[in-house]
Design an enzyme around this catalytic site. Sequence first.
Site, short mmCIF file in Angstrom:
data_model
loop_
_atom_site.label_atom_id
_atom_site.label_comp_id
_atom_site.label_asym_id
_atom_site.label_seq_id
_atom_site.Cartn_x
_atom_site.Cartn_y
_atom_site.Cartn_z
N LYS A 111 0.89 -1.12 -0.02
CA LYS A 111 0.15 -0.10 -0.12
C LYS A 111 1.04 1.35 0.02
CE LYS A 111 -4.16 -1.98 1.61
NZ LYS A 111 -3.71 -3.30 1.80
C1 LIG Z 1 -4.27 -4.37 0.92
C2 LIG Z 1 -3.65 -5.82 0.69
C3 LIG Z 1 -4.11 -6.56 -0.29
C4 LIG Z 1 -5.03 -6.65 -1.07
O1 LIG Z 1 -5.03 -5.59 -2.04
P1 LIG Z 1 -6.33 -4.93 -2.68
O2 LIG Z 1 -5.82 -3.99 -3.56
O3 LIG Z 1 -7.17 -4.55 -1.65
O4 LIG Z 1 -7.12 -6.31 -3.66
C5 LIG Z 1 -3.09 -7.76 -0.27
N1 LIG Z 1 -1.93 -8.03 0.47
C6 LIG Z 1 -1.74 -7.01 1.40
C7 LIG Z 1 -0.45 -7.21 2.32
C8 LIG Z 1 -2.39 -5.97 1.67
O5 LIG Z 1 -2.14 -5.01 2.67
#
Ligand SMILES: *Cc1c(COP(=O)(O)O)cnc(C)c1O
Length: 460
Positions: A111
Amino acid sequence: MKYVSTRGGVPPVGFAEAVRMGLADDGGLLVPDALPQLSPDTLRDWSRLRFQDLALELMTPFVGDELSRSDLADLIERSYASFTAPEVTPVVEVGSRWVLELFHGPTAAFKDVALQFLGNLFEYLLVRDGGELNIVGATSGDTGSAAIAGVRGKDRIRIFVLFPKGRVSPIQERQMTTVLDANVHNIALRGSFDDAQRLVKTLFRDLALKRECHLAAVNSINWARILAQVVYYFYAWARVTDGNPDRAISFSVPTGNFGDIFAGFLAKRMGLPVDRLILATNRNDILTRFVETGVYETGPVHATLSPAMDIQVASNFERYLYFLVGQDPDRVRCLFDALSRHGRLIVTEAEQARVKSDFAAMAVDDDATLSQIRETFTASGYILDPHTAIGVRAGGDRRDLVCLATAHPAKFNEVVHRAIGREAPPPASLRGLMERPIRSIELGADIDAVRDFLRETLER
Ligand SMILES: *Cc1c(COP(=O)(O)O)cnc(C)c1O
Protein backbone atom coordinates in the site's frame (compact mmCIF):
# COMPACT_ATOMS: atom_id res chain seq x y z
CA MET A 1 -8.27 13.25 -20.09
CA LYS A 2 -11.49 13.59 -18.12
CA TYR A 3 -12.90 11.38 -15.38
CA VAL A 4 -16.49 10.17 -15.31
CA SER A 5 -18.50 8.33 -12.69
CA THR A 6 -19.26 4.64 -13.17
CA ARG A 7 -22.88 5.59 -12.41
CA GLY A 8 -23.00 8.47 -14.87
CA GLY A 9 -24.36 11.02 -12.39
CA VAL A 10 -21.62 13.67 -12.26
CA PRO A 11 -20.30 15.92 -15.04
CA PRO A 12 -16.79 14.93 -16.21
CA VAL A 13 -13.99 16.28 -13.98
CA GLY A 14 -10.25 16.73 -14.37
CA PHE A 15 -7.50 14.82 -12.56
CA ALA A 16 -7.16 17.08 -9.49
CA GLU A 17 -10.91 17.11 -8.90
CA ALA A 18 -11.07 13.33 -9.31
CA VAL A 19 -8.35 12.94 -6.65
CA ARG A 20 -10.08 15.36 -4.29
CA MET A 21 -13.49 13.76 -4.74
CA GLY A 22 -12.46 10.17 -3.92
CA LEU A 23 -15.92 8.64 -4.11
CA ALA A 24 -17.95 10.29 -6.91
CA ASP A 25 -20.76 12.47 -5.62
CA ASP A 26 -23.39 10.11 -7.12
CA GLY A 27 -22.01 7.17 -5.13
CA GLY A 28 -20.09 5.71 -8.08
CA LEU A 29 -16.34 5.58 -8.66
CA LEU A 30 -14.35 7.82 -10.97
CA VAL A 31 -12.78 6.28 -14.07
CA PRO A 32 -10.94 7.81 -17.06
CA ASP A 33 -13.18 8.43 -20.07
CA ALA A 34 -10.58 6.87 -22.37
CA LEU A 35 -7.40 4.85 -21.87
CA PRO A 36 -4.12 5.68 -23.62
CA GLN A 37 -2.99 2.96 -26.04
CA LEU A 38 0.71 2.17 -26.01
CA SER A 39 2.37 0.84 -29.14
CA PRO A 40 4.91 -2.02 -29.10
CA ASP A 41 7.63 0.53 -29.96
CA THR A 42 6.70 2.68 -26.95
CA LEU A 43 6.73 -0.39 -24.71
CA ARG A 44 10.19 -1.28 -25.93
CA ASP A 45 11.48 2.28 -25.47
CA TRP A 46 10.08 2.61 -21.97
CA SER A 47 11.36 -0.78 -20.87
CA ARG A 48 14.77 0.68 -20.10
CA LEU A 49 13.48 3.47 -17.88
CA ARG A 50 14.01 3.48 -14.14
CA PHE A 51 10.85 3.10 -12.05
CA GLN A 52 10.40 6.83 -11.41
CA ASP A 53 10.85 7.81 -15.06
CA LEU A 54 8.48 5.09 -16.20
CA ALA A 55 5.93 6.36 -13.66
CA LEU A 56 6.27 9.85 -15.11
CA GLU A 57 5.60 8.66 -18.67
CA LEU A 58 2.68 6.44 -17.67
CA MET A 59 1.01 9.04 -15.44
CA THR A 60 1.38 12.00 -17.80
CA PRO A 61 -1.66 11.31 -20.03
CA PHE A 62 -3.82 10.64 -16.93
CA VAL A 63 -2.78 13.87 -15.26
CA GLY A 64 -3.13 15.95 -18.43
CA ASP A 65 -2.04 19.56 -18.16
CA GLU A 66 -3.17 19.92 -14.55
CA LEU A 67 0.35 19.51 -13.19
CA SER A 68 3.48 20.58 -15.01
CA ARG A 69 5.79 17.78 -16.05
CA SER A 70 8.49 18.99 -13.67
CA ASP A 71 6.06 19.18 -10.71
CA LEU A 72 4.81 15.67 -11.44
CA ALA A 73 8.38 14.41 -11.79
CA ASP A 74 9.27 15.99 -8.46
CA LEU A 75 6.25 14.42 -6.72
CA ILE A 76 7.21 11.00 -8.05
CA GLU A 77 10.87 11.36 -7.04
CA ARG A 78 9.95 12.37 -3.50
CA SER A 79 7.34 9.63 -3.16
CA TYR A 80 9.76 6.83 -3.99
CA ALA A 81 12.80 8.28 -2.23
CA SER A 82 11.30 6.71 0.93
CA PHE A 83 11.75 3.21 -0.51
CA THR A 84 14.83 1.30 0.60
CA ALA A 85 15.31 -0.63 -2.68
CA PRO A 86 17.01 1.46 -5.39
CA GLU A 87 14.73 -0.15 -7.99
CA VAL A 88 11.68 0.74 -5.80
CA THR A 89 9.86 -2.50 -6.75
CA PRO A 90 12.55 -5.08 -7.60
CA VAL A 91 11.75 -8.29 -9.45
CA VAL A 92 13.56 -11.34 -8.09
CA GLU A 93 13.76 -14.86 -9.44
CA VAL A 94 12.44 -17.48 -7.01
CA GLY A 95 12.66 -21.01 -8.42
CA SER A 96 10.87 -21.07 -11.77
CA ARG A 97 8.86 -17.89 -11.17
CA TRP A 98 9.36 -14.21 -10.57
CA VAL A 99 8.43 -12.30 -7.44
CA LEU A 100 7.67 -8.58 -7.70
CA GLU A 101 8.64 -7.16 -4.30
CA LEU A 102 6.26 -4.31 -3.50
CA PHE A 103 7.18 -4.09 0.18
CA HIS A 104 10.26 -1.86 0.35
CA GLY A 105 8.33 1.24 1.45
CA PRO A 106 8.11 2.72 4.98
CA THR A 107 5.50 0.27 6.33
CA ALA A 108 6.70 -2.85 4.49
CA ALA A 109 3.46 -3.44 2.57
CA PHE A 110 2.46 -2.72 -1.00
CA LYS A 111 0.00 0.00 0.00
CA ASP A 112 3.01 2.31 0.41
CA VAL A 113 3.50 2.38 -3.38
CA ALA A 114 0.19 4.19 -3.75
CA LEU A 115 -0.09 6.03 -0.43
CA GLN A 116 3.35 7.64 -0.52
CA PHE A 117 2.34 9.16 -3.86
CA LEU A 118 -1.18 10.07 -2.74
CA GLY A 119 0.10 11.85 0.41
CA ASN A 120 2.48 14.01 -1.61
CA LEU A 121 -0.19 14.68 -4.23
CA PHE A 122 -2.74 15.77 -1.59
CA GLU A 123 -0.22 18.12 -0.05
CA TYR A 124 0.76 19.55 -3.43
CA LEU A 125 -2.86 20.25 -4.40
CA LEU A 126 -3.70 21.82 -1.02
CA VAL A 127 -0.67 24.08 -1.05
CA ARG A 128 -1.34 25.09 -4.65
CA ASP A 129 -5.11 25.51 -4.52
CA GLY A 130 -5.60 26.29 -0.83
CA GLY A 131 -7.67 24.40 1.73
CA GLU A 132 -6.98 21.72 4.28
CA LEU A 133 -7.80 18.08 4.75
CA ASN A 134 -8.58 16.02 7.82
CA ILE A 135 -8.33 12.36 7.00
CA VAL A 136 -10.34 10.03 9.22
CA GLY A 137 -10.20 6.28 8.93
CA ALA A 138 -10.75 3.01 10.75
CA THR A 139 -8.14 0.31 10.39
CA SER A 140 -7.79 -3.32 11.32
CA GLY A 141 -4.04 -3.04 10.77
CA ASP A 142 -2.33 -2.46 7.43
CA THR A 143 -4.02 0.52 5.80
CA GLY A 144 -3.77 2.76 8.85
CA SER A 145 0.00 2.66 9.10
CA ALA A 146 0.51 3.12 5.34
CA ALA A 147 -1.87 6.09 5.31
CA ILE A 148 -0.10 7.64 8.32
CA ALA A 149 3.28 7.15 6.67
CA GLY A 150 1.90 8.84 3.55
CA VAL A 151 0.86 12.08 5.27
CA ARG A 152 3.00 12.42 8.43
CA GLY A 153 4.49 15.88 8.79
CA LYS A 154 2.61 17.26 5.79
CA ASP A 155 1.24 20.78 5.58
CA ARG A 156 -2.51 21.31 5.68
CA ILE A 157 -3.25 17.64 6.39
CA ARG A 158 -4.14 15.91 9.64
CA ILE A 159 -4.91 12.25 10.04
CA PHE A 160 -7.07 10.50 12.66
CA VAL A 161 -6.88 6.72 12.73
CA LEU A 162 -9.24 4.65 14.86
CA PHE A 163 -8.08 1.16 15.66
CA PRO A 164 -9.61 -1.43 18.03
CA LYS A 165 -7.49 -1.35 21.20
CA GLY A 166 -5.64 -4.61 21.77
CA ARG A 167 -6.99 -6.19 18.60
CA VAL A 168 -4.39 -5.24 16.03
CA SER A 169 -1.03 -7.01 16.11
CA PRO A 170 1.60 -5.38 18.38
CA ILE A 171 3.79 -4.54 15.37
CA GLN A 172 0.91 -3.01 13.45
CA GLU A 173 -0.09 -0.94 16.49
CA ARG A 174 3.47 0.31 16.97
CA GLN A 175 3.79 1.16 13.29
CA MET A 176 1.04 3.69 13.92
CA THR A 177 1.64 4.89 17.47
CA THR A 178 5.39 5.45 17.15
CA VAL A 179 4.72 8.17 14.59
CA LEU A 180 4.97 11.31 16.73
CA ASP A 181 4.36 14.01 14.12
CA ALA A 182 1.93 16.64 15.36
CA ASN A 183 -0.52 16.02 12.50
CA VAL A 184 -0.98 12.34 13.36
CA HIS A 185 -3.67 11.27 15.84
CA ASN A 186 -4.00 7.63 16.80
CA ILE A 187 -7.18 6.68 18.58
CA ALA A 188 -7.20 3.39 20.46
CA LEU A 189 -10.87 2.56 20.64
CA ARG A 190 -12.32 0.44 23.41
CA GLY A 191 -14.26 -1.73 20.97
CA SER A 192 -14.03 -3.86 17.85
CA PHE A 193 -12.98 -3.03 14.29
CA ASP A 194 -16.68 -2.97 13.36
CA ASP A 195 -17.27 -0.34 16.07
CA ALA A 196 -14.44 1.76 14.65
CA GLN A 197 -15.83 1.47 11.14
CA ARG A 198 -19.35 2.29 12.27
CA LEU A 199 -18.14 5.43 14.07
CA VAL A 200 -16.24 6.64 11.01
CA LYS A 201 -19.30 6.07 8.82
CA THR A 202 -21.45 8.00 11.30
CA LEU A 203 -19.01 10.92 11.20
CA PHE A 204 -19.13 11.00 7.40
CA ARG A 205 -22.93 10.86 7.32
CA ASP A 206 -22.99 14.13 9.28
CA LEU A 207 -22.62 16.31 6.18
CA ALA A 208 -22.44 19.57 8.14
CA LEU A 209 -19.56 18.21 10.21
CA LYS A 210 -17.94 16.76 7.11
CA ARG A 211 -17.92 20.16 5.43
CA GLU A 212 -17.04 22.18 8.53
CA CYS A 213 -14.10 19.92 9.37
CA HIS A 214 -12.95 19.15 5.78
CA LEU A 215 -13.15 15.43 6.43
CA ALA A 216 -11.73 13.00 3.91
CA ALA A 217 -11.51 9.22 3.93
CA VAL A 218 -8.42 7.00 3.69
CA ASN A 219 -9.77 5.80 0.44
CA SER A 220 -8.91 2.52 -1.15
CA ILE A 221 -10.92 3.82 -4.09
CA ASN A 222 -9.01 7.03 -4.74
CA TRP A 223 -8.07 7.17 -8.41
CA ALA A 224 -4.49 8.25 -7.69
CA ARG A 225 -3.91 5.00 -5.80
CA ILE A 226 -4.93 2.91 -8.80
CA LEU A 227 -2.79 5.03 -11.12
CA ALA A 228 0.33 4.57 -8.98
CA GLN A 229 -0.23 0.81 -9.00
CA VAL A 230 -0.38 0.56 -12.79
CA VAL A 231 3.30 1.45 -12.95
CA TYR A 232 4.78 -1.70 -11.45
CA TYR A 233 3.02 -4.01 -13.91
CA PHE A 234 4.89 -2.29 -16.75
CA TYR A 235 8.08 -2.23 -14.73
CA ALA A 236 7.95 -5.96 -13.95
CA TRP A 237 7.11 -6.86 -17.56
CA ALA A 238 10.17 -4.93 -18.73
CA ARG A 239 12.45 -6.75 -16.26
CA VAL A 240 11.20 -10.22 -17.21
CA THR A 241 10.94 -9.83 -21.01
CA ASP A 242 13.76 -7.35 -21.53
CA GLY A 243 11.21 -5.15 -23.27
CA ASN A 244 10.35 -7.62 -26.03
CA PRO A 245 6.78 -6.67 -27.02
CA ASP A 246 6.17 -10.15 -28.44
CA ARG A 247 6.46 -11.69 -25.00
CA ALA A 248 3.37 -11.82 -22.80
CA ILE A 249 3.60 -12.72 -19.11
CA SER A 250 1.06 -13.58 -16.39
CA PHE A 251 0.58 -11.90 -13.02
CA SER A 252 -0.75 -13.49 -9.87
CA VAL A 253 -2.31 -10.97 -7.50
CA PRO A 254 -3.35 -11.54 -3.85
CA THR A 255 -6.69 -9.74 -3.87
CA GLY A 256 -8.97 -8.05 -1.34
CA ASN A 257 -10.49 -4.74 -2.41
CA PHE A 258 -9.64 -5.40 -6.06
CA GLY A 259 -7.49 -2.26 -6.38
CA ASP A 260 -4.22 -3.98 -7.16
CA ILE A 261 -5.55 -6.40 -9.76
CA PHE A 262 -7.69 -3.68 -11.33
CA ALA A 263 -4.49 -1.74 -11.98
CA GLY A 264 -3.21 -4.85 -13.79
CA PHE A 265 -6.39 -4.98 -15.84
CA LEU A 266 -5.85 -1.35 -16.89
CA ALA A 267 -2.24 -2.07 -17.82
CA LYS A 268 -3.45 -4.85 -20.10
CA ARG A 269 -6.10 -2.60 -21.65
CA MET A 270 -3.39 -0.01 -22.33
CA GLY A 271 -1.47 -2.53 -24.38
CA LEU A 272 0.84 -4.30 -21.93
CA PRO A 273 1.32 -7.89 -23.16
CA VAL A 274 -0.40 -9.76 -20.31
CA ASP A 275 -1.35 -13.39 -20.76
CA ARG A 276 -3.36 -14.12 -17.60
CA LEU A 277 -4.28 -12.07 -14.55
CA ILE A 278 -4.68 -14.53 -11.72
CA LEU A 279 -7.06 -13.37 -9.04
CA ALA A 280 -6.02 -15.04 -5.80
CA THR A 281 -8.18 -14.81 -2.68
CA ASN A 282 -8.19 -16.46 0.72
CA ARG A 283 -11.28 -18.17 2.11
CA ASN A 284 -13.20 -14.90 1.58
CA ASP A 285 -13.88 -15.89 -1.99
CA ILE A 286 -16.61 -13.57 -3.26
CA LEU A 287 -14.44 -12.63 -6.24
CA THR A 288 -13.32 -16.14 -7.16
CA ARG A 289 -16.95 -17.23 -7.02
CA PHE A 290 -17.84 -14.36 -9.32
CA VAL A 291 -15.26 -15.42 -11.90
CA GLU A 292 -16.47 -19.04 -11.73
CA THR A 293 -20.22 -18.36 -11.81
CA GLY A 294 -20.93 -14.78 -12.91
CA VAL A 295 -22.75 -14.23 -9.59
CA TYR A 296 -21.41 -11.64 -7.13
CA GLU A 297 -22.97 -12.37 -3.76
CA THR A 298 -21.81 -11.09 -0.39
CA GLY A 299 -21.44 -13.42 2.56
CA PRO A 300 -19.95 -13.38 6.07
CA VAL A 301 -16.31 -12.35 6.55
CA HIS A 302 -13.98 -15.07 7.83
CA ALA A 303 -10.78 -14.30 9.77
CA THR A 304 -7.76 -15.86 8.04
CA LEU A 305 -3.96 -15.84 8.17
CA SER A 306 -3.99 -13.13 5.47
CA PRO A 307 -6.02 -10.42 7.24
CA ALA A 308 -5.50 -7.67 4.62
CA MET A 309 -7.63 -9.79 2.29
CA ASP A 310 -10.45 -10.55 4.75
CA ILE A 311 -12.97 -8.60 2.73
CA GLN A 312 -16.40 -9.39 1.36
CA VAL A 313 -17.30 -6.26 -0.58
CA ALA A 314 -14.47 -5.37 -2.94
CA SER A 315 -14.70 -1.61 -3.26
CA ASN A 316 -12.90 -1.30 -6.61
CA PHE A 317 -14.92 -4.06 -8.26
CA GLU A 318 -17.39 -1.48 -9.58
CA ARG A 319 -14.67 -0.02 -11.78
CA TYR A 320 -14.10 -3.36 -13.44
CA LEU A 321 -17.83 -3.94 -13.94
CA TYR A 322 -18.03 -0.60 -15.72
CA PHE A 323 -15.48 -1.73 -18.29
CA LEU A 324 -16.99 -5.22 -18.45
CA VAL A 325 -20.40 -3.88 -19.51
CA GLY A 326 -18.89 -1.62 -22.16
CA GLN A 327 -18.67 1.64 -20.14
CA ASP A 328 -22.44 1.78 -19.73
CA PRO A 329 -23.34 3.64 -16.49
CA ASP A 330 -27.04 2.73 -16.73
CA ARG A 331 -26.20 -0.94 -16.70
CA VAL A 332 -23.79 -0.44 -13.75
CA ARG A 333 -26.52 1.32 -11.77
CA CYS A 334 -28.90 -1.49 -12.56
CA LEU A 335 -26.45 -4.16 -11.37
CA PHE A 336 -25.73 -2.31 -8.13
CA ASP A 337 -29.44 -1.76 -7.50
CA ALA A 338 -29.84 -5.52 -7.69
CA LEU A 339 -26.91 -5.96 -5.31
CA SER A 340 -28.33 -3.62 -2.68
CA ARG A 341 -31.85 -5.01 -3.08
CA HIS A 342 -31.17 -8.77 -3.26
CA GLY A 343 -27.63 -9.05 -1.91
CA ARG A 344 -26.35 -10.24 -5.28
CA LEU A 345 -25.60 -9.22 -8.79
CA ILE A 346 -25.57 -11.45 -11.87
CA VAL A 347 -23.92 -10.72 -15.22
CA THR A 348 -25.02 -12.20 -18.58
CA GLU A 349 -23.45 -15.32 -20.06
CA ALA A 350 -21.59 -13.27 -22.67
CA GLU A 351 -20.23 -10.99 -19.94
CA GLN A 352 -19.22 -13.95 -17.84
CA ALA A 353 -17.27 -15.35 -20.79
CA ARG A 354 -15.38 -12.05 -20.92
CA VAL A 355 -14.70 -12.21 -17.17
CA LYS A 356 -13.16 -15.64 -17.70
CA SER A 357 -10.97 -14.34 -20.48
CA ASP A 358 -9.80 -11.47 -18.25
CA PHE A 359 -9.04 -13.51 -15.11
CA ALA A 360 -8.22 -16.93 -13.80
CA ALA A 361 -9.27 -17.21 -10.17
CA MET A 362 -8.49 -19.38 -7.17
CA ALA A 363 -9.30 -19.32 -3.47
CA VAL A 364 -6.56 -20.60 -1.15
CA ASP A 365 -7.28 -21.67 2.43
CA ASP A 366 -5.06 -21.27 5.49
CA ASP A 367 -3.61 -24.79 5.30
CA ALA A 368 -2.55 -24.31 1.69
CA THR A 369 -1.12 -20.90 2.59
CA LEU A 370 1.09 -22.45 5.27
CA SER A 371 2.12 -25.29 2.93
CA GLN A 372 3.11 -22.83 0.23
CA ILE A 373 5.30 -20.81 2.60
CA ARG A 374 6.97 -24.09 3.61
CA GLU A 375 7.37 -25.43 0.05
CA THR A 376 8.86 -22.23 -1.31
CA PHE A 377 11.24 -21.94 1.63
CA THR A 378 12.37 -25.54 1.30
CA ALA A 379 12.88 -25.27 -2.45
CA SER A 380 14.57 -21.88 -2.62
CA GLY A 381 15.21 -20.41 0.86
CA TYR A 382 12.90 -17.50 0.02
CA ILE A 383 10.35 -16.54 2.69
CA LEU A 384 6.85 -15.56 1.52
CA ASP A 385 4.40 -13.59 3.61
CA PRO A 386 0.95 -15.25 3.86
CA HIS A 387 -0.70 -12.87 1.34
CA THR A 388 2.03 -13.42 -1.23
CA ALA A 389 1.91 -17.17 -0.60
CA ILE A 390 -1.73 -17.18 -1.70
CA GLY A 391 -0.77 -15.59 -5.02
CA VAL A 392 2.08 -18.04 -5.51
CA ARG A 393 -0.24 -20.98 -4.80
CA ALA A 394 -2.89 -19.70 -7.20
CA GLY A 395 -0.29 -19.09 -9.93
CA GLY A 396 0.68 -22.77 -9.91
CA ASP A 397 3.48 -23.74 -12.26
CA ARG A 398 2.57 -21.42 -15.13
CA ARG A 399 5.46 -20.24 -17.23
CA ASP A 400 6.50 -16.58 -17.32
CA LEU A 401 4.65 -15.89 -14.11
CA VAL A 402 5.16 -12.82 -11.91
CA CYS A 403 3.75 -13.11 -8.37
CA LEU A 404 3.07 -9.83 -6.62
CA ALA A 405 4.62 -9.81 -3.13
CA THR A 406 2.31 -7.51 -1.17
CA ALA A 407 3.91 -7.58 2.28
CA HIS A 408 7.29 -8.21 3.84
CA PRO A 409 7.21 -11.62 5.59
CA ALA A 410 8.49 -10.11 8.87
CA LYS A 411 5.18 -8.26 9.19
CA PHE A 412 3.51 -11.64 9.67
CA ASN A 413 6.19 -13.51 11.54
CA GLU A 414 3.77 -15.52 13.71
CA VAL A 415 2.43 -17.14 10.56
CA VAL A 416 5.89 -17.52 9.06
CA HIS A 417 7.09 -19.21 12.25
CA ARG A 418 4.15 -21.58 12.20
CA ALA A 419 4.99 -22.55 8.62
CA ILE A 420 8.78 -22.95 8.75
CA GLY A 421 9.78 -22.85 12.41
CA ARG A 422 11.77 -19.64 12.12
CA GLU A 423 11.14 -15.97 11.57
CA ALA A 424 12.01 -13.66 8.68
CA PRO A 425 14.61 -11.02 9.58
CA PRO A 426 12.81 -7.66 9.83
CA PRO A 427 13.70 -4.74 7.58
CA ALA A 428 15.00 -1.57 9.26
CA SER A 429 11.53 0.00 9.28
CA LEU A 430 10.21 -2.77 11.54
CA ARG A 431 13.21 -2.93 13.90
CA GLY A 432 13.19 -1.37 17.35
CA LEU A 433 9.50 -0.51 17.16
CA MET A 434 8.78 -1.90 20.61
CA GLU A 435 11.41 0.33 22.25
CA ARG A 436 10.36 3.63 20.68
CA PRO A 437 8.15 6.21 22.41
CA ILE A 438 4.50 6.14 21.42
CA ARG A 439 1.55 8.51 21.36
CA SER A 440 -2.13 7.62 21.19
CA ILE A 441 -5.32 8.52 22.93
CA GLU A 442 -7.82 6.01 24.25
CA LEU A 443 -11.52 6.63 23.69
CA GLY A 444 -14.72 4.67 24.28
CA ALA A 445 -16.64 3.41 21.25
CA ASP A 446 -18.92 6.39 21.47
CA ILE A 447 -19.71 8.88 18.73
CA ASP A 448 -19.80 11.90 21.05
CA ALA A 449 -16.36 11.13 22.44
CA VAL A 450 -14.89 10.79 18.97
CA ARG A 451 -16.62 13.87 17.61
CA ASP A 452 -15.52 15.97 20.60
CA PHE A 453 -11.93 14.83 20.27
CA LEU A 454 -11.98 15.72 16.59
CA ARG A 455 -13.42 19.19 17.19
CA GLU A 456 -11.09 19.98 20.11
CA THR A 457 -8.02 18.90 18.15
CA LEU A 458 -9.02 20.98 15.14
CA GLU A 459 -9.60 24.06 17.29
CA ARG A 460 -6.18 23.82 18.85
C1 LIG B 1 -4.36 -4.45 0.91
C2 LIG B 1 -3.57 -5.71 0.76
C3 LIG B 1 -3.91 -6.70 -0.21
C4 LIG B 1 -5.13 -6.59 -1.09
O1 LIG B 1 -5.02 -5.60 -2.09
P1 LIG B 1 -6.33 -5.02 -2.79
O2 LIG B 1 -5.88 -3.89 -3.64
O3 LIG B 1 -7.23 -4.57 -1.66
O4 LIG B 1 -6.94 -6.13 -3.59
C5 LIG B 1 -3.10 -7.82 -0.31
N1 LIG B 1 -2.04 -7.99 0.49
C6 LIG B 1 -1.68 -7.09 1.42
C7 LIG B 1 -0.50 -7.35 2.28
C8 LIG B 1 -2.42 -5.91 1.59
O5 LIG B 1 -2.06 -5.01 2.54
